[in-house]
Enzyme design. Sequence first.
Site, short mmCIF file in Angstrom:
data_model
loop_
_atom_site.label_atom_id
_atom_site.label_comp_id
_atom_site.label_asym_id
_atom_site.label_seq_id
_atom_site.Cartn_x
_atom_site.Cartn_y
_atom_site.Cartn_z
N ARG A 1 -31.08 -22.95 -66.22
CA ARG A 1 -30.76 -24.07 -65.09
C ARG A 1 -31.97 -23.74 -63.96
NH1 ARG A 1 -26.01 -22.08 -62.27
NH2 ARG A 1 -27.60 -21.33 -60.79
N GLU B 1 -35.23 -20.99 -58.01
CA GLU B 1 -35.64 -19.90 -59.35
C GLU B 1 -35.32 -20.72 -60.74
OE1 GLU B 1 -32.71 -17.22 -60.25
OE2 GLU B 1 -31.13 -18.05 -59.75
N ASN C 1 -33.19 -20.01 -64.16
CA ASN C 1 -32.43 -19.11 -64.73
C ASN C 1 -32.51 -19.48 -66.11
OD1 ASN C 1 -30.74 -17.97 -62.39
ND2 ASN C 1 -30.80 -19.91 -61.90
N LYS D 1 -37.85 -12.92 -61.39
CA LYS D 1 -38.30 -13.38 -60.32
C LYS D 1 -39.85 -13.16 -60.35
CE LYS D 1 -34.08 -14.25 -58.39
NZ LYS D 1 -33.31 -13.96 -59.60
N LYS E 1 -37.05 -10.75 -52.53
CA LYS E 1 -36.07 -10.88 -53.79
C LYS E 1 -36.53 -9.75 -54.68
CE LYS E 1 -35.62 -15.58 -53.94
NZ LYS E 1 -35.47 -17.04 -54.91
N GLU F 1 -29.94 -10.99 -61.02
CA GLU F 1 -29.53 -12.45 -60.97
C GLU F 1 -28.15 -12.25 -60.47
OE1 GLU F 1 -30.82 -15.02 -62.02
OE2 GLU F 1 -32.70 -13.90 -62.57
N GLY F 2 -27.34 -13.21 -60.22
CA GLY F 2 -26.15 -13.41 -59.78
C GLY F 2 -25.72 -13.53 -58.48
P1 ADP Z 1 -30.13 -15.25 -58.05
O1 ADP Z 1 -30.76 -15.08 -59.32
O2 ADP Z 1 -29.12 -14.12 -57.62
O3 ADP Z 1 -29.14 -16.42 -57.89
P2 ADP Z 1 -31.69 -16.60 -56.30
O4 ADP Z 1 -33.27 -16.45 -56.41
O5 ADP Z 1 -31.25 -18.04 -56.65
O6 ADP Z 1 -31.17 -15.24 -56.79
O7 ADP Z 1 -31.15 -16.37 -54.69
C1 ADP Z 1 -29.61 -16.64 -54.48
C2 ADP Z 1 -29.65 -17.44 -53.33
O8 ADP Z 1 -30.34 -17.11 -52.17
C3 ADP Z 1 -29.96 -18.74 -53.69
O9 ADP Z 1 -28.83 -19.69 -54.31
C4 ADP Z 1 -29.88 -19.60 -52.22
O10 ADP Z 1 -28.91 -19.92 -51.73
C5 ADP Z 1 -30.79 -18.24 -51.45
N1 ADP Z 1 -32.41 -18.41 -51.69
C6 ADP Z 1 -32.98 -17.89 -52.58
N2 ADP Z 1 -34.21 -18.04 -52.34
C7 ADP Z 1 -34.32 -18.85 -51.17
C8 ADP Z 1 -35.43 -19.40 -50.42
N3 ADP Z 1 -36.97 -19.25 -50.85
N4 ADP Z 1 -35.12 -19.93 -49.24
C9 ADP Z 1 -33.87 -20.08 -48.97
N5 ADP Z 1 -32.66 -19.72 -49.53
C10 ADP Z 1 -33.03 -18.96 -50.84
MG MG Z 2 -30.74 -16.49 -60.80
MG MG Z 3 -29.99 -18.46 -58.14
#
Ligand code: ADP
Ligand code: MG
Ligand code: MG
Length: 477
Positions: free
Chosen positions: A132, A148, A150, A312, A366, A370-371
């Site tokens: 995804r 990101e 996944n 990441k 970051k 994950e999660g």
């Molecule tokens: P995870 O793998 O834990 O889901 P993400 O990179 O998707 O990590 O980050 C989790 C959440 O943080 C995302 O669903 C989003 O809401 C927010 N987020 C992540 N990166 C960004 C970004 N560059 N700008 C704004 N919000 C972000």
């Molecule tokens: Mg993720």
């Molecule tokens: Mg995410």
Amino acid sequence: MESQKPMFQVENFDDEFVQKLVYDALVWCSLHGLVVGDKTYQKSGTVPGVGMTHAPISLLPTPFPESYWKQACEVAPIFNELVDRVSLDAQFIQDSLSRTKKADIFTSRLLDIHSKMLESNKKEDIRLGLHRSDYMLDEETKSLLQIEMNTISCSFPGFGRLVTELHQSLLRSHGDHLGLDSERVPKNTSNSQFADAMAKAWLEYNNPRAVVMIVVQPDERNMYDQHWLSSVLREKYPLYALKSLAEVETEGSVQDDGTLIVDGQEVSVVYYRSGYTPRDYPSESEWNARLLIEQSSAVKCPSIAYHLAGTKKIQQELAKPGVLERFMDNKDDVAKLRKCFAGLWSLDDPEIIKKAIEKPELFVMKPQREGGGNNIYGDDVRENLLRLQKEGEEENAAYILMQRIFPKVSNVFLVREGVYHKDQAISELGIYGAYLRNKERVIINEQSGYLMRTKVSSSDEGGVAAGFAVLDSIYLN
Ligand code: ADP
Ligand code: MG
Ligand code: MG
């Protein structure tokens, strides 16, 4: 001329009408299995049918421009292909993560498994990816930017379809009043496409008696999303088993020819809905199980290489100039992917660190997790960067920095625990992608449905299971 109708203004709805919609929505969720375990019931994460509540939802689909929707769908197969190519470049994976390995114990353990596979010259002929790719629409630059990719345990392929159908159903009943057309909510077959990919992987494995094993967390309140997938899988192919990593370690073994046997049954395909966070490995048993599976000839979704390709750090390395070209020959494809890349940096770039300390609100920091719930925002970015500067070089390799994306804020109705709240919210669009190949033969490479997640704009994080966001679909405009 449907698209030229003015979009609905939630400000104009009276409470009585919204209550009616909420009532209909909640009946629909209950009748169609759009439910999660209720955390007030102790057994709701282990015993199905006990303590269920409707999944957190957005009452109505969120408007999304059709051109960006098409863009996100178009790049899905290209991202799938990219993950596959990266997974085959063991040197790139090891080199990119070599500094992270020293700073992050979880990544280090995953890399150890990867190294062991390299030493034994393990090859994965049949490769199954159920991905995804998540995006936000940046309001200022008007661009679709990837949050990101996944590659392990992507949540809600089961509920993606359901929440779409919920919204379509509500619009069929109330669309006239709302001024909305159910046909503008794109069809979503996330569930059956993922199940189909798993069934086809089983076919490639080619033993009619072998089972598909779903590796689950021992306590999982999001179990119905997974059961939706397995129930559709069973229509195509009847044999599946649910196992935790701990059970795999006690019940599993690998025979000399590589066959994975768990609880007396041969396993053809392993689909992980666990194993993506350090919490899934409370003891050495779980690590042993992960290694055992990796050493076997079962099709792993994902393999250790696919898992690492979705970190990441790798995302950040791929965004460096010239790196995509190492994996993709087609210049158009490279341009399409690059267009989705936000600013991404490692923490060994002093200039960007300086900027982020000055303006932390423009960045997200970051770790390799994950999660949901793991990122660092706002003033905490500054504090952490200053702390890392004092502590020295090594530690900062655990993190990457990313440009903060600011999507448009809109008024929505979020429904949780039977109650609706009108709130200012932002959304993140996830596009599922399925990929299956056997050696040189690509059997599936497609966009496989979608999931919108919407959260109050004041919340930094996004996960639904983590309690920040609600499930949503899109209304094309
Ligand atoms: P995870 O793998 O834990 O889901 P993400 O990179 O998707 O990590 O980050 C989790 C959440 O943080 C995302 O669903 C989003 O809401 C927010 N987020 C992540 N990166 C960004 C970004 N560059 N700008 C704004 N919000 C972000
Ligand atoms: Mg993720
Ligand atoms: Mg995410």
